[in-house]
Design an enzyme around this catalytic site. Structure first.
Site, PDB file in Angstrom:
ATOM      1  N   GLU A 105       9.204   4.522  -2.207  1.00 25.26           N
ATOM      2  CA  GLU A 105       8.891   2.964  -1.718  1.00 25.26           C
ATOM      3  C   GLU A 105       9.865   2.514  -2.842  1.00 25.26           C
ATOM      4  O   GLU A 105      10.392   1.164  -2.176  1.00 25.26           O
ATOM      5  CB  GLU A 105       6.978   3.275  -1.065  1.00 25.26           C
ATOM      6  CG  GLU A 105       7.146   3.776   0.654  1.00 25.26           C
ATOM      7  CD  GLU A 105       5.508   3.931   0.265  1.00 25.26           C
ATOM      8  OE1 GLU A 105       4.974   3.375   1.561  1.00 25.26           O
ATOM      9  OE2 GLU A 105       5.020   4.475  -0.186  1.00 25.26           O
ATOM     10  N   GLU A 125       3.938  11.072   3.882  1.00 22.19           N
ATOM     11  CA  GLU A 125       2.888  10.982   4.535  1.00 22.19           C
ATOM     12  C   GLU A 125       1.713  12.039   5.665  1.00 22.19           C
ATOM     13  O   GLU A 125       0.471  11.807   5.814  1.00 22.19           O
ATOM     14  CB  GLU A 125       2.763   9.375   4.860  1.00 22.19           C
ATOM     15  CG  GLU A 125       2.944   8.885   3.402  1.00 22.19           C
ATOM     16  CD  GLU A 125       4.059   8.870   2.890  1.00 22.19           C
ATOM     17  OE1 GLU A 125       4.685   7.691   2.364  1.00 22.19           O
ATOM     18  OE2 GLU A 125       5.016   9.416   2.712  1.00 22.19           O
TER      19      GLU A 125
HETATM   20  N1  T1G Z   1      -1.374  13.238  -6.864  1.00 19.23           N
HETATM   21  C1  T1G Z   1      -1.802  13.812  -6.854  1.00 19.23           C
HETATM   22  N2  T1G Z   1      -1.747  14.780  -7.418  1.00 19.23           N
HETATM   23  C2  T1G Z   1      -0.424  15.497  -7.114  1.00 19.23           C
HETATM   24  C3  T1G Z   1       0.873  15.001  -6.426  1.00 19.23           C
HETATM   25  C4  T1G Z   1       0.354  13.228  -5.943  1.00 19.23           C
HETATM   26  N3  T1G Z   1       0.923  13.274  -5.044  1.00 19.23           N
HETATM   27  N4  T1G Z   1       1.758  15.630  -6.525  1.00 19.23           N
HETATM   28  C5  T1G Z   1       1.652  16.868  -6.571  1.00 19.23           C
HETATM   29  N5  T1G Z   1       0.513  16.723  -7.795  1.00 19.23           N
HETATM   30  C6  T1G Z   1      -0.464  17.441  -8.682  1.00 19.23           C
HETATM   31  C7  T1G Z   1      -0.941  19.052  -7.328  1.00 19.23           C
HETATM   32  O1  T1G Z   1      -1.753  18.750  -7.430  1.00 19.23           O
HETATM   33  C8  T1G Z   1      -0.251  19.749  -9.105  1.00 19.23           C
HETATM   34  O2  T1G Z   1      -1.713  20.094  -9.990  1.00 19.23           O
HETATM   35  C9  T1G Z   1       0.172  19.455  -9.811  1.00 19.23           C
HETATM   36  O3  T1G Z   1      -0.024  17.985  -9.951  1.00 19.23           O
HETATM   37  C10 T1G Z   1       2.093  20.109  -9.666  1.00 19.23           C
HETATM   38  O4  T1G Z   1       1.906  19.657  -8.204  1.00 19.23           O
HETATM   39  C11 T1G Z   1       1.566   4.973  -0.892  1.00 19.23           C
HETATM   40  C12 T1G Z   1       0.444   6.916   0.062  1.00 19.23           C
HETATM   41  C13 T1G Z   1       6.078  16.717  -5.859  1.00 19.23           C
HETATM   42  C14 T1G Z   1       7.022  18.434  -4.030  1.00 19.23           C
HETATM   43  O5  T1G Z   1       2.483  14.076  -0.675  1.00 19.23           O
HETATM   44  O6  T1G Z   1       4.666  17.901  -2.026  1.00 19.23           O
HETATM   45  O7  T1G Z   1       2.450   8.649  -1.555  1.00 19.23           O
HETATM   46  O8  T1G Z   1      -2.904  22.288  -9.606  1.00 19.23           O
HETATM   47  O9  T1G Z   1       1.651  22.527  -7.661  1.00 19.23           O
HETATM   48  O10 T1G Z   1       4.777  22.959  -6.245  1.00 19.23           O
HETATM   49  O11 T1G Z   1       3.037   5.628   1.303  1.00 19.23           O
HETATM   50  O12 T1G Z   1       3.316  18.838  -5.508  1.00 19.23           O
HETATM   51  O13 T1G Z   1      -1.394  21.705 -11.345  1.00 19.23           O
HETATM   52  O14 T1G Z   1      -3.549  21.044 -11.223  1.00 19.23           O
HETATM   53  O15 T1G Z   1       3.365  20.958  -6.110  1.00 19.23           O
HETATM   54  O16 T1G Z   1       6.471  21.552  -8.183  1.00 19.23           O
HETATM   55  C15 T1G Z   1       3.142  10.968  -0.573  1.00 19.23           C
HETATM   56  C16 T1G Z   1       2.830  15.900  -3.276  1.00 19.23           C
HETATM   57  C17 T1G Z   1       1.631  10.980  -1.268  1.00 19.23           C
HETATM   58  C18 T1G Z   1       3.845  15.206  -2.690  1.00 19.23           C
HETATM   59  C19 T1G Z   1       5.615  19.491  -6.565  1.00 19.23           C
HETATM   60  N6  T1G Z   1       2.859  12.405  -1.738  1.00 19.23           N
HETATM   61  N7  T1G Z   1       3.299  16.784  -3.980  1.00 19.23           N
HETATM   62  O17 T1G Z   1       5.504  20.926  -6.015  1.00 19.23           O
HETATM   63  O18 T1G Z   1       4.150  21.351  -8.268  1.00 19.23           O
HETATM   64  S1  T1G Z   1       1.120   9.970  -0.353  1.00 19.23           S
HETATM   65  C20 T1G Z   1       3.109  13.688  -1.203  1.00 19.23           C
HETATM   66  C21 T1G Z   1       3.916  17.930  -3.933  1.00 19.23           C
HETATM   67  C22 T1G Z   1       2.128   8.265  -0.597  1.00 19.23           C
HETATM   68  C23 T1G Z   1       2.611   5.920   0.029  1.00 19.23           C
HETATM   69  C24 T1G Z   1       1.369   7.072   0.786  1.00 19.23           C
HETATM   70  C25 T1G Z   1       4.227  18.269  -5.249  1.00 19.23           C
HETATM   71  C26 T1G Z   1       5.619  18.824  -5.261  1.00 19.23           C
HETATM   72  P1  T1G Z   1      -2.557  21.065 -10.649  1.00 19.23           P
HETATM   73  P2  T1G Z   1       2.427  21.446  -7.985  1.00 19.23           P
HETATM   74  P3  T1G Z   1       5.439  22.116  -7.245  1.00 19.23           P
END
Ligand code: T1G
Length: 703
Positions: A105, A125
């Site tokens: 976005e 999402e």
């Molecule tokens: N928010 C908070 N923490 C996050 C995070 C996030 N979006 N993404 C990852 N982390 C933390 C995770 O908990 C871990 O923490 C560390 O980062 C490494 O992640 C407004 C509403 C990017 C593909 O759904 O899919 O945007 O355990 O172990 O395997 O419209 O993380 O080390 O303490 O997963 O290399 C949309 C979520 C949000 C993507 C990397 N975004 N993340 O994978 O590492 S909603 C997502 C992932 C949104 C808007 C809306 C994966 C990754 P810790 P990891 P990885």
């Protein structure tokens, strides 16, 4: 620690960089930083273009998911993205890694997008039970046609760089330093006198035949995403806004997304997101404990499980040697693996040369000495203690120092197996689920002697072979099968009380289970249960009705799909599961013979008996320390037992029902059913009395 958002000038081009490890989540700090920098840049007259990129391994990978529990603090997404979009000079996003959710976005609020060739854009999402809430449902269909935009969000899968350029989401694909590529792109724009190109001012694309589109998508979602709210809200949002001006559409998007954020579906999916990351953290084992390198793997047993496990390693390029006692067994095993790969090729999920390359990594042997240089050896032969002990006694001698010895047993005592090797500290349970090259769950079973480094290595291996590794202590059935026992027991007993398999499985599938347990037994083979129970006759409850139906079916050779009938009949053209009046009559007659009251349990009662008994067993597992966290149990069930993710797993679900409600219902069942099965677990009773939850219990233990 540098600034979260910094800005440097390069000859009239401002380079704005976000640096918020580990994944540049667009939390309040990032939003405030962008707000400050773009407000300053807006006032400057010496800037001809702006490039927005990120430090670290990825462009913004989304909003900070944790913020949904606390509330999105100011400055909000819309304010910041509008400020960027309103820049008087062109803004070019420099995307690398995975731009996800708010990351995509943010990039779409920039005027142009340059992406690294390995970069990807995604709006996942729905996997969190929400819809894009920072303008994604309004800006994406102004860059790509409505149908494509809807499909991208419904699928939730990232779009690669080239594909993004083809559909109009990206303007250029570069190799090497993406920020430099974006600065060069910006200089071209300046040279061409190209100004800002605000996405919100573009018309929505492909609105011609949307009348048919939305009902069709709703029908697809009703099939593929049963019981889910967020996909339907997404379609409704597109339907209501695709012909509206941007700001009106944005308002509707905000209303819809904030509604979903508070709903149980999203809370459940967010719970699982973090629980699936928490399972990797073992209290008492710090980052100083490094995993051992695993460059070569040995498998004992070329059967269905052994073959699937071998493929899991070959799929990530690790050479595997598979040992078996007869050439026939090896030939059968290797042709099964070959067929699995050919199936993937025919489905288009693998190229033929990749299949060959992977098969080339798997070597058969009849000589156990060929496992002598393996870093990890996994035994996957059939469930027999004497056979397993014999194998591990040999492995204890053959395996090199420092090799890890894993067993794929699902029922046997791994402490006992480890004791015969002379190196119990190197023993660990690695319980794969069939088909092992497909199912994401891996139960990692820690024995009394398993060393912290072996456990850490097993968790790392799970991540490398793209499995979800969950640690369990040694206990009969570990986490998953242990809790499956009461669940399936009640499902079976309802048959003796007059229910039909359709009614029982119907209730479980209505609840959201991928498949009812009786149909699962028919798929896996009805005889499996009776044979494992024979191994532990001395441990079984004093109850003549205990799993009586599967015993009756097995005695008649009605073993499920493979024999054309089991709880259901399958001997029809499509092998569809059909009702079997003869089997039903047999169950009811047996119920009468055993003096079981014909209660015809309702759908609700079937669900409560199956899931509340499972939850109660889960509470026992937690207080025995077999499972580390309630969240771990939820991950086991969501990734290995077809438990609906939008319910968050059995323990999260229990918290949504209320532990007091479950506690009291267990006591009611104790008064009307076989009392030996319905004593609330002490932990459940305690938390219910305190009005507490499993989530709070986890938190209180810092687990
Ligand atoms: N928010 C908070 N923490 C996050 C995070 C996030 N979006 N993404 C990852 N982390 C933390 C995770 O908990 C871990 O923490 C560390 O980062 C490494 O992640 C407004 C509403 C990017 C593909 O759904 O899919 O945007 O355990 O172990 O395997 O419209 O993380 O080390 O303490 O997963 O290399 C949309 C979520 C949000 C993507 C990397 N975004 N993340 O994978 O590492 S909603 C997502 C992932 C949104 C808007 C809306 C994966 C990754 P810790 P990891 P990885």
């Amino acid at each position: 620690m540098g600034e979260i958002v910094s800005c440097s000038l390069e000859d009239g081009v401002a380079v704005v960089r976000i640096d918020n490890p580990p994944v540049n989540a667009m939390d309040r700090g990032v939003r405030a930083g962008l707000d400050k920098v773009f407000t300053e840049l807006k006032a400057r007259k010496d800037i001809n273009a702006i490039v927005l990129g990120c430090a670290g391994r990825t462009f913004v990978a989304g909003a900070d998911i944790k913020e949904f529990d606390t509330g999105i603090a100011e400055p909000g997404f819309h304010k910041v993205l509008r400020l960027i979009e309103d820049s008087p000079v062109p803004v070019v996003a420099a995307v690398h890694g995975t731009a996800l959710g708010a990351g995509t976005e943010l990039a779409m609020s920039c005027h142009y997008r340059v992406v690294d060739k390995n970069g990807r854009f995604g709006l996942p999402e729905l996997s969190l039970g929400i819809i894009p809430g920072a303008g994604g449902t309004q800006r994406l269909p102004r860059l790509v046609p409505v149908e494509r935009a809807l499909d991208i969000i419904l699928a939730g899968k990232p779009v690669g760089a080239e594909a993004a350029r083809e559909i109009g989401l990206a303007d250029a694909v570069v190799e090497g330093d993406v920020v430099k590529g974006a600065v060069d792109f910006a200089r071209d724009l300046i040279a061409k006198g190209a100004g800002p190109r605000r996405t919100r001012e573009q018309p929505v694309k492909g609105t011609e035949n949307t009348e048919a589109l939305f009902p069709q998508k709703r029908a697809e979602v009703a099939k593929k995403m049963r019981n889910r709210q967020s996909p339907l809200v997404l379609i409704e949002t597109f339907e209501r806004t695709c012909k509206l001006p941007f700001d009106e559409g944005l308002k509707i998007e905000s209303e819809q997304s904030s509604k979903l954020e508070k709903a149980t579906e999203s809370r459940a999916l967010r719970h699982l997101f973090f629980a699936e990351r928490e399972v990797r953290k073992i209290p008492g084992i710090g980052a100083e404990v490094k995993p051992r390198p695993i460059a070569k793997v040995g498998i004992v047993g070329a059967g269905t499980m052994g073959g699937g496990i071998a493929m899991s390693f070959a799929n990530i390029g690790v050479p595997v040697t598979v040992l078996d006692v007869k050439q026939d067994f090896l030939d059968t095993g290797f042709s099964r693996m070959r067929k699995n790969y050919e199936r993937s090729v025919s489905r288009g999920s693998l190229k033929a040369e990749q299949a060959d390359q992977r098969m080339g990594l798997i070597t058969p042997t009849l000589n156990e000495k060929d496992l002598g240089d393996a870093d990890l050896i996994i035994e996957a032969v059939f469930e027999n203690m004497a056979l397993k002990k014999d194998i591990f006694r040999k492995l204890g001698k053959v395996a090199k120092d420092g090799a890890i010895l894993g067993t794929n047993t699902s029922t046997l005592d791994i402490d006992e197996i480890g004791a015969v090797t002379g190196r119990p500290q190197d023993i660990v349970g690695l319980h794969f689920f069939s088909p092992a090259h497909v199912m994401p769950l891996l139960e990692i079973v820690q024995t009394k002697a398993t060393s912290p480094q072996v456990l850490t290595t097993a968790l790392e291996v799970a991540k490398q072979i793209r499995k979800v590794g969950v640690v369990s202590k040694v206990s009969y059935g570990f986490i998953g099968n242990r809790m499956m026992d009461p669940y399936a027991r009640e499902a079976e007993h309802c048959l003796l009380e007059g229910a039909t398999p359709e009614q029982v499985d119907g209730a479980l599938e209505d609840f959201g289970m991928a498949m009812g347990i009786l149909a699962v037994f028919d798929m896996a083979g009805v005889e499996v249960g009776p044979s494992t129970r024979r191994e532990r006759k001395h441990l079984l409850p004093n109850d003549p009705g205990f799993y009586r139906c599967s015993d009756l079916l097995t005695e008649r050779g009605w073993l499920g799909q493979k024999t054309g009938r089991g709880y259901y009949r399958y001997d029809n053209p499509g092998h569809k599961r059909m009702s079997d009046p003869e089997a039903n009559e047999m169950f009811w007659e047996e119920g009468k013979r055993l003096g079981v009251e014909r209660r015809n349990p309702s759908r609700k009662e079937i669900q409560e008996r199956c899931f509340f008994s499972m939850i109660n067993e889960g509470a026992l597992l937690l207080e025995e320390g077999v499972a580390l966290r309630a969240g771990d149990i939820d991950v086991v069930y969501a990734s290995g037992y077809g438990f609906p993710r939008y319910r968050g797993g059995p323990m999260f679900y229990a918290d949504t029902v209320g532990l007091k409600v479950i506690h009291d219902r267990l006591l009611e069942f104790k008064s009307i059913l076989d009392p030996q099965y319905w004593t609330p677990a002490p932990l459940l009773a305690k938390l219910a009395a305190e009005g507490s939850t499993f989530a709070e219990w986890d938190k209180s233990r810092g687990a």
